[in-house]
Design an enzyme around this catalytic site. Structure first.
Site: not given
Lengths: 464, 464
Positions: B279, B291, B325-326, B423
């Site tokens: 993503h 991420d 996505e998140e 994150h």
């Protein structure tokens, strides 16, 4: 009848033993990950003591600290084994530059190789000739090399999955570069850092002059990978540029130091010894957290975890923190020498000296029949993502114990990041992940538990 | 006769095919490690663009950049697939403190959870009640919770080897904590960061109010693990302390964004699609290198490596960089929706969204017969230390493609360090190791090569 015997007598026993092993490994990993001591010990070794070069004050402080910590574990015996070690000091920080025209200099990052002599008073300046490894010296010969500085620039091969293999492919230019280059009249050597990454950190490491008389020794330094690339490019543009470097390292007479040893005496076969260890000394640029603070605290943790999980070893389990692996291997030789004098029987020796990264498995230096027994334990390790059991090398410090009977093994952590830090200023505590370190300790403890419990013989041993 | 047929006709063919596969995988790994593009792409995404929250300018810049880079690869088709995404912004930096006595405040590190509302003008101050997970709310009930701030402090379980399992064990307090706590009259929630390490960084992540009307929504923030420990200790000493926090986050109307897609058209079965992706959006605190910048560049690298090694795919190989996505999964849903509308046949979909760490293998969401075929390829991966092939989940972005026929898979890198960065502000480029990233890309490419070459049917497919 034999089949029935197996089914009703042996099989349930095996099942039961296996269940016991599953449960013991679970306990070991759980203890290490939730209540471990390895990270705290490493914090102290790295941040309160720091780099522990053989013969230094820090090395002695590390001896005292680890002895005290082993004593606090309530082992059956803790002692120091005296050993004379070399004392080499780096002195004030080295400096170096490339001189591309009179007065036009570009500074580069270097560090003296361990064991090197100093440059002459005022530094060493000369033309510099690049070679792709030791093998290329004789191609160029005296004609091209005499009076010059030799620049060994063979890079580690990035396509090898195991980075130790890539290291093995060019470490000889660091170790033997000076003694080989001197044969062709070179006045100094500069060696590309053994690092797969391009960065600004020079990586030290041991070098040897062989039996070269003191008067003929030439200074040797490592250059960072980025500066090696820079130097190589500048040489392509102009082969007549000069290189200058200055280093003030010195060798002092040997000093007394110690291997730190502790053991839990075996309850059934105390004369059979299982040794686990790492090396307490380190290079001086970083704090030696990966090399080999990690191996030391993991080895200490093996004995603590066995006690903590309530396992009473049948055999004698001994932790050895070897002194002087980096520049002499004196501690390793002394340990094997004393063991031979005393007629000690080593069943197994395990070394952790490949960094505190996620463990992948072990490499075993042993006979096929011994390996077969070990391989049967593989399924017990799968829940912990330990898959690698191969025959191969073990480790430098347990090497002198090799006798064809003792099984030797090395922990094999993930090797991808190791040479980013190896022997450089960034081999420091913050680059060790707590969980990765603890998983390594648990994996080592699990193997030692199994070896202690089952030994290597297929027949139950008659005691006494 | 059948045996002879096997021996003389099929067996040499198999041997030959296997040799070809061994050699193709070697090429793939070698290319990735010595001449890869993934690290350079990730450098740009992380350092030139940065955090790519859905609806942000950076997300749009990432769309443009990756489209341009895919085009430069000379794929058969590159396009943008429009999708409306939520736009939530953090606003000025949050702040918070513990007030243990009037005027006696201790600042703590917090960040708003993604999707949270702001605190009231001037911040929110109240007594704070600690609970060990969502389950404990009803034990305390309205009596203890009404009018207070709820502090969810269930820690990730360190004894689990797979850290994603530990994450799964407490992510509901972050995602649903606010909507559950509001039922008991809570005015705000503070959630322990989903991090196994003790440090000062708060970790954001998505949260949802379910169908709660806007007027009833309460603010939700994450607190760093160290400050969670501090707060918990202070509450034990005095349950009447106050907690204050201020955050200015806002939700804007949805904005248009894109999935970025590129493909190599299959030479024999172009209608059979193999999708690989990650993503493109990320959280805003770091630069989203692990991420999921890593997953994006690895997926792009799959197509580049196939081309670079001269392999011409039989099936259509498609890279998809999913948007959002998140905090919404809108891109994933849109992709599956369009695929269904067009009646596209997905043979296989692979996702990389677990960080750019050393790859250990794959998890497969598929039928046993499909898995059996895949498992037979395991030995090909062993030289690359890829041992983990298990049935299990795959990934969030390819999830909507699940139909009982399409094989779904997720890359499984080493998970030990992932939640140190997940994150948080330290999910940044310098924490991705080049070789680890490249090994992941090569491992993904190798699997896709095998699936493209052999498909999943046991019968040779009749073309057309």
């Amino acid at each position: 009848m034999k089949k029935l015997f197996y089914l009703f007598i042996v099989f349930p026993f095996l099942l039961n033993a296996q269940q016991e092993d599953v449960s013991q490994l679970k306990d070991i990993y759980e203890q290490s990950l939730t209540n471990g001591k390895s990270y705290e010990w490493l914090d102290y070794l790295s941040n309160q003591i720091g780099g522990r070069l053989s013969g230094s004050l820090n090395a002695e402080r590390a001896v005292e600290y680890t002895k005290k910590e082993l004593e606090a574990l309530g082992l059956d015996r803790v002692w120091l084994q005296p050993v004379m070690v070399p004392k080499w000091t780096r002195g004030v920080k080295e400096y170096a530059y490339i001189e591309s025209a009179p007065g036009k200099t570009t500074p580069v990052n270097i560090c003296a190789l361990g064991g090197s002599v100093a440059t002459p008073e005022g530094g060493l300046r000369g033309n510099i000739v690049e070679v792709n490894g030791v093998e290329e010296l004789q191609v160029l010969g005296k004609e091209k090399l005499e009076g010059n500085i030799v620049f060994f620039n063979k890079p580690m091969q990035a396509n090898l999955i195991n980075t130790f293999e890539a290291y093995g492919g060019c470490v000889n230019q660091r170790y033997q570069g000076a003694q080989e280059a001197v044969k062709y009249g070179a006045r100094g050597v500069i060696v590309r850092s053994l690092n797969l990454r391009l960065d600004d950190l020079p990586h030290t490491g041991s070098m040897s002059y062989g039996d070269l008389p003191a008067s003929e020794r030439i200074p040797a330094a490592a250059i960072s990978t980025k500066d090696a690339e820079l130097l190589s490019t500048m040489l392509k543009l102009d082969p007549d540029i000069y290189f200058f470097f200055s280093q003030k390292c010195r060798v002092f007479p040997d000093v007394k130091s110690y291997n730190v040893i502790g053991e839990i005496t075996g309850s059934e076969y105390p004369e059979e010894i299982i040794t686990v260890g790492g090396h307490l000394d380190s290079w001086d640029l970083g704090d030696g957290a990966h090399d080999d603070g990690a191996g030391c605290v993991q080895s200490m943790e093996v004995l603590r975890l066995l006690k903590e999980t309530g396992y009473r070893p049948k055999r004698t389990i001994r932790v050895v923190l070897f002194m002087n692996e980096e520049n002499g291997l004196r501690g390793a030789r002394k340990y094997a020498e004393v063991a031979a004098e005393k007629g000690e029987e080593h069943l197994f020796a395990l070394e952790s000296d490949s960094g505190g990264f996620t463990p992948r498995g072990f490499s075993f230096d042993c006979r096929p029949d011994q390996f077969e027994k070990i391989e049967a334990w593989k399924p017990l390790f799968e829940p912990y993502l330990i898959h690698y059991f191969e025959r191969g090398g073990s480790g430098a410090d347990i090497g002198p114990l090799k006798n064809g009977e003792t099984v030797l093994a090395g922990l094999r952590p993930d090797s991808q990041r190791y040479f980013d830090h190896h022997h450089a200023a960034n081999d420091t505590f913050e680059h060790v992940n707590k969980r990765e370190l603890e998983l390594g300790a648990a994996t080592m403890t699990s193997l030692i538990y199994l070896i202690d419990k089952y030994g290597f013989s297929n027949q139950p041993k008659i005691k006494g």
